[in-house]
Scaffold this active site. Structure first.
Site, short mmCIF file in Angstrom:
data_model
loop_
_atom_site.label_atom_id
_atom_site.label_comp_id
_atom_site.label_asym_id
_atom_site.label_seq_id
_atom_site.Cartn_x
_atom_site.Cartn_y
_atom_site.Cartn_z
N ASP A 69 0.68 -1.21 -0.21
CA ASP A 69 -0.05 0.04 0.12
C ASP A 69 0.96 1.12 0.04
OD1 ASP A 69 -2.24 1.38 0.25
OD2 ASP A 69 -1.79 1.64 2.52
N THR A 102 -3.08 5.05 -3.94
CA THR A 102 -2.00 5.83 -3.45
C THR A 102 -0.47 5.52 -4.05
OG1 THR A 102 -1.97 4.05 -1.79
CG2 THR A 102 -3.09 5.96 -0.82
N THR A 103 -0.44 4.48 -4.61
CA THR A 103 0.73 4.42 -5.27
C THR A 103 0.61 4.94 -6.60
OG1 THR A 103 0.52 2.12 -4.36
CG2 THR A 103 2.40 2.49 -5.89
N ASP A 400 -8.58 -0.46 1.89
CA ASP A 400 -8.94 0.06 0.68
C ASP A 400 -10.13 -0.43 0.15
OD1 ASP A 400 -6.54 1.27 1.07
OD2 ASP A 400 -5.43 0.01 -0.62
#
Length: 535
Positions: A69, A102-103, A400
């Site tokens: 994550d 988020t990446t 997530d």
């Protein structure tokens, strides 16, 4: 350093203690900042997509975290550089707002910085680059709206929601059970969702983990799981139609607040004192019984004497339950939390269809399940796994998935994943660049190139040849005018993400592009860095 002169022509120095500071100006400052931002993006680049790698981080006190994550990786990394900290905050804000992607947002920002560096070397002013990026991001934002699709779901037909959550989970370590976990996440969100207001309170979903068992044993409980057991081993392990008294007052005789001394000089006096204490306890227990409680949940402890009495009076009790858990139990059972004994009344009791104690494996670990509650708006996802790291990572992955399901209930537009949305935006932005005269069009084109970095990274991580794959998919999109062609990471044999059921939320993608552009604009505007030097 800068010299200035006062009205008598005497020079004075503007920067104090300047020999202890390092200073970068102009292009050097921008280059240093850009390379710092790109360094962070490079770390995350390999963990993008379903075939992305995991990162292992060890904290100073020896705790190990293995995660995929983006937000967690950056949170745990010890970052010194101020610009790199901006990237950390970028992924954190994506995590707070959307919860997923988020990446991608950091990879995107890194690619934008890389393109900006090329433009700066051509001598284009950073403000013009920033303005061009702003225009381009608006074009991409609107283009995403156009290629997005609404999809309908109801409380009975949850398949579309499950498919989207599966896309999120496919890049995580838990992807072998992604179908099951996605269903659990969707059911949990729908259980606490207010579909009329399109609102979901994720605080009502409690995620508990216990080491042991296998990932497939993970279950969704319509009720609350508390990591406690009955206070006395001989109390009943299963209570049906429980009426629960939730107390935050100590279950023991009151102690005088002032300093006191009791003189006991005869045995009789001691007996009287003991009897009085026992009488006090008896009254307390009786009070609970009179109100009709069949289970007492107490925030504080009680000593063995009280425990013994409760057992004899057939009143099961649980002690040392934390505050947050008490609140959730109160929400689930419809009870009230009672702060003082005098206020205990029958209408303040919570109701649950079944309270049972469950033990795991051969250990003495027991947990309390409170199920079939009056108000099933609080649910628990109970995760099992082989080791602690696995459980922690499953919790993050489920978070997530829960966020994605929540976003879909709020706004049910989707775009297709696998880099298809980015490629489509890239084509649209590139085509729009011709309409802008002036230097900005270079920046608009470079944003189009930066958008390609996500599908490139996806292809690279999947072991495909990045450039060949990307150009093939791009030409297919242009030829067929089909914005759903993406990178076939899982080797299914088709590029059409609609057939592969790879969805992402529209608001998540839009947020990614906007946030990345904003951070890059901020970094480009810095042209002077004064920092204390290292010695």
């Amino acid at each position: 350093m800068a010299l200035a002169f006062d009205e008598f022509g005497r020079p004075f120095i503007i920067l104090k203690e300047q020999e202890q500071k390092t200073r970068l100006r102009g292009l050097d400052a921008q280059r240093a900042n850009i390379s710092a931002g790109r360094a962070v993006a490079r770390i995350l680049r390999t963990s993008l997509g379903p075939k992305g790698m995991d990162k292992m981080l060890q904290s100073p006190d020896g705790d190990v975290i293995i995660t995929n994550d983006g937000a967690t990786i950056l949170e745990q990394m010890d970052v010194d550089n101020q610009i790199a900290k901006l990237m950390v905050e970028l992924s954190r804000s994506q995590d707070y707002e959307i919860g997923d992607g988020t990446t991608g947002v950091v990879v995107m920002a890194g690619a934008l910085l890389e393109q900006a560096e090329k433009l700066l070397e051509r001598g284009i002013h950073p403000i013009r680059i920033a303005e061009g990026y702003e225009m381009a991001s608006r074009i991409a934002f609107e283009h995403l709206e156009r290629i997005s699709q609404k999809f309908e779901f109801s409380a009975t037909d949850i398949e579309p929601l499950v498919q989207t959550c599966m896309t999120t989970l496919s890049s995580k370590i838990v992807n072998r059970c992604k179908r099951m976990l996605a269903e659990i996440a969707v059911k949990a969100v729908l259980a606490v969702a207010d579909l009329d207001r399109k609102d979901v309170n994720l605080d009502l979903i409690k995620v508990e983990g216990k080491v042991g068992g296998k990932l497939e044993d993970t279950e969704l409980i319509y009720g609350i799981v508390v990591d406690k057991d009955m206070s006395h081993p001989q109390m009943p392990k299963r209570i049906e139609n429980a009426k629960i008294a939730i107390l935050t007052c100590p279950f023991e005789p009151p102690k005088p607040k002032t300093k006191h001394k009791v003189d006991i000089d005869t045995v009789e006096k001691f007996q009287t004192l003991r009897q009085q204490e026992q009488q006090y306890f008896d009254d307390m227990v009786q009070k609970c019984k009179d109100v009709g409680a069949t289970l007492v949940i107490c925030q504080w402890g009680f000593d063995d004497e009280a425990n013994h009495l409760l057992m004899h009076r057939n009143l099961p009790a649980v002690r040392w339950v934390g505050g947050v858990e008490l609140e959730l139990i109160a929400i689930a059972t419809g009870g009230r939390i009672v702060p003082r004994f005098q206020e205990l009344t029958p209408e303040k009791l919570g109701k649950a269809g079944l309270v049972r104690e469950k033990s795991f494996g051969t250990t003495k670990d027991r947990m309390l399940y409170i199920e079939q509650c009056a108000n099933s708006r609080a649910v628990t996802i109970f995760i099992r796994g082989g080791n602690k790291m696995m459980i922690e990572e499953t919790k993050r992955s489920l978070h997530d998935a829960l966020c994605v399901a929540r976003n879909l209930i709020r706004n049910n537009s989707i775009v297709y994943g696998g880099g298809s949305a980015e490629i489509s935006c890239s084509i649209a932005v590139d085509a729009a660049a011709d309409r802008y005269p002036g230097v900005e069009q270079y920046a608009i084109r470079s944003l189009a190139e930066a958008l390609d970095s996500i599908p490139l990274a996806l292809a690279e991580n999947s072991g495909l040849q990045p450039i060949n794959t990307l150009t093939a998919v791009k030409s297919q999109q242009v030829k067929e005018n089909n914005p759903f062609c993406g990178i076939d990471c899982n080797d299914v044999g088709t590029n059409d993400m609609k057939e592969q059921n790879v969805f992402e939320t529209l608001i998540g993608k839009q947020q990614q592009i906007l946030l990345a552009t904003q951070v890059v604009k901020m970094i480009l505007k810095i042209d002077d860095v004064i920092a204390p030097s290292d010695y």
